[in-house]
Design a protein around this motif. Structure first.
Motif, mmCIF file in Angstrom:
data_model
loop_
_atom_site.group_PDB
_atom_site.id
_atom_site.type_symbol
_atom_site.label_atom_id
_atom_site.label_comp_id
_atom_site.label_asym_id
_atom_site.label_seq_id
_atom_site.Cartn_x
_atom_site.Cartn_y
_atom_site.Cartn_z
ATOM 1 N N LEU A 33 8.203 6.002 8.476
ATOM 2 C CA LEU A 33 7.677 7.200 7.824
ATOM 3 C C LEU A 33 6.285 7.535 8.336
ATOM 4 C CD1 LEU A 33 8.297 9.391 5.782
ATOM 5 C CD2 LEU A 33 7.372 7.932 3.987
ATOM 6 N N ASN A 34 5.456 6.523 8.568
ATOM 7 C CA ASN A 34 4.126 6.779 9.122
ATOM 8 C C ASN A 34 4.225 7.464 10.485
ATOM 9 O OD1 ASN A 34 2.834 5.670 6.923
ATOM 10 N ND2 ASN A 34 2.463 3.683 7.878
ATOM 11 N N ALA A 35 5.220 7.061 11.278
ATOM 12 C CA ALA A 35 5.404 7.672 12.594
ATOM 13 C C ALA A 35 5.872 9.121 12.479
ATOM 14 C CB ALA A 35 6.401 6.858 13.410
ATOM 15 N N LYS A 36 6.668 9.415 11.443
ATOM 16 C CA LYS A 36 7.184 10.773 11.265
ATOM 17 C C LYS A 36 6.152 11.715 10.656
ATOM 18 C CE LYS A 36 12.116 9.657 10.770
ATOM 19 N NZ LYS A 36 13.290 9.660 9.864
ATOM 20 N N LEU A 37 5.132 11.151 10.021
ATOM 21 C CA LEU A 37 4.084 11.966 9.382
ATOM 22 C C LEU A 37 2.721 11.573 9.949
ATOM 23 C CD1 LEU A 37 5.393 11.766 5.690
ATOM 24 C CD2 LEU A 37 5.526 13.757 7.211
ATOM 25 N N PRO A 38 2.526 11.769 11.249
ATOM 26 C CA PRO A 38 1.291 11.292 11.884
ATOM 27 C C PRO A 38 0.034 12.022 11.418
ATOM 28 C CG PRO A 38 2.539 12.677 13.403
ATOM 29 C CD PRO A 38 3.418 12.446 12.210
ATOM 30 N N ASP A 39 0.195 13.220 10.859
ATOM 31 C CA ASP A 39 -0.967 13.987 10.399
ATOM 32 C C ASP A 39 -1.280 13.745 8.925
ATOM 33 O OD1 ASP A 39 -1.247 15.181 12.930
ATOM 34 O OD2 ASP A 39 0.241 16.710 12.429
ATOM 35 N N SER A 40 -0.634 12.750 8.336
ATOM 36 C CA SER A 40 -0.823 12.467 6.909
ATOM 37 C C SER A 40 -1.293 11.029 6.715
ATOM 38 C CB SER A 40 0.499 12.656 6.147
ATOM 39 O OG SER A 40 1.016 13.949 6.328
ATOM 40 N N VAL A 41 -2.000 10.826 5.626
ATOM 41 C CA VAL A 41 -2.280 9.469 5.158
ATOM 42 C C VAL A 41 -1.296 9.193 4.032
ATOM 43 C CG1 VAL A 41 -3.934 7.975 3.996
ATOM 44 C CG2 VAL A 41 -4.707 9.514 5.804
ATOM 45 N N VAL A 42 -0.407 8.228 4.257
ATOM 46 C CA VAL A 42 0.661 7.951 3.308
ATOM 47 C C VAL A 42 0.336 6.679 2.533
ATOM 48 C CG1 VAL A 42 3.142 7.683 2.975
ATOM 49 C CG2 VAL A 42 2.284 8.991 4.949
ATOM 50 N N GLN A 43 0.286 6.815 1.237
ATOM 51 C CA GLN A 43 0.046 5.696 0.330
ATOM 52 C C GLN A 43 1.384 5.227 -0.230
ATOM 53 O OE1 GLN A 43 -1.463 6.837 -3.504
ATOM 54 N NE2 GLN A 43 -2.592 4.923 -3.814
ATOM 55 N N TYR A 44 1.589 3.918 -0.287
ATOM 56 C CA TYR A 44 2.833 3.349 -0.806
ATOM 57 C C TYR A 44 2.519 2.527 -2.052
ATOM 58 C CZ TYR A 44 4.508 4.663 3.804
ATOM 59 O OH TYR A 44 4.825 5.372 4.937
#
Length: 245
Positions: A33-44
């Motif tokens: 998911l991090n690779a698919k959303l490179p312009d986002s900071v994803v918190q889990y």
């Protein structure tokens, strides 16, 4: 750390006695998911709902991954409770909750983010399960799900086709509605969607299909009866709750 031009996305993952190998599978999905959303900071946010068989070495390893939060709720209260507690820690402007094993993969999350970006009038997105998904369910769960579909159309909105897929997305502004729910079990989502419909919130859907590796558990008759009673409280007897009247 999120920069001014980056999106903040929080993924809430309710967790109760996950299957062996769950930790490695989760790490794979985080990388994907991090690779698919490179312009986002994803918190889990892993919201443990009183699991009794979690390997604490795995939990410690996950907690060392950047932007991963582990909430250890000692008492098993139900999926609704785990999601409410998880969303309290959410920092993102977009919040998605899905099951710890990512039953529909990561692509629906990417689709939800795109919907929120392109449609400012959409505040909530739900997953709509395919016909193939229902064919894989154990018989009791399949019958319960089909019955729930019918009841949803009768008591919620004929355009809401599926309330129980284990993936939903929302804007941060909708969090008060999530926190205002009272149901702890699986059908808490019926209560949430009912609230959003009554509020006139823009709702959209994404089509989802189950991963081939997913193992479906069956429901006992006790669980099915409990969920049916909760559904009746939310819909037929909803007027008893002041905030739903």
């Amino acid at each position: 750390m999120k920069t001014e031009n980056q999106r903040g996305i929080s993924i809430v993952l309710p967790c109760y006695n996950p299957l062996p190998g769950w930790c490695g599978t989760l790490e794979d999905h985080i990388r994907e998911l991090n690779a698919k959303l490179p312009d986002s900071v994803v918190q889990y946010i892993i919201s443990n709902d009183g699991s009794t068989r979690l390997d604490r070495t795995h939990v410690a390893a996950l907690s060392r991954i950047p932007n991963v939060v582990f909430l250890d709720n000692a008492v098993n209260e139900g999926k609704g409770s785990a999601i409410r507690k998880g969303t309290l820690r959410a920092e993102g402007d977009i919040i998605v909750y899905t099951d710890i094993d990512f039953p529909f993969g990561t692509e629906p999350i990417v689709e939800m983010v795109k919907i929120f970006e392109e449609n400012p009038n959409c505040w909530f997105v739900y997953g709509n399960r395919s016909a193939e998904y229902f064919k894989k369910l154990p018989l009791k769960r399949r019958l319960f799900s089909k019955g729930l579909h019918l009841m949803n159309r009768l008591f919620l909105n004929k355009h809401i086709t599926d309330t129980q897929a284990g993936i939903k997305g929302l804007r941060r502004e909708v969090l008060p509605e999530v926190q205002g729910t009272k149901t702890n079990t699986f059908v808490f989502e019926v209560e949430l969607i009912r609230k959003l419909i009554r509020k006139g919130v823009g709702i959209e859907k994404v089509e989802v299909s189950a991963n081939s590796s997913i193992v479906f558990s069956d429901f006992s008759m006790k669980v099915l009866f409990r969920e049916a009673v909760n559904f009746a409280r939310i819909t037929i007897l909803g007027g008893l709750w002041n905030d739903l009247s």
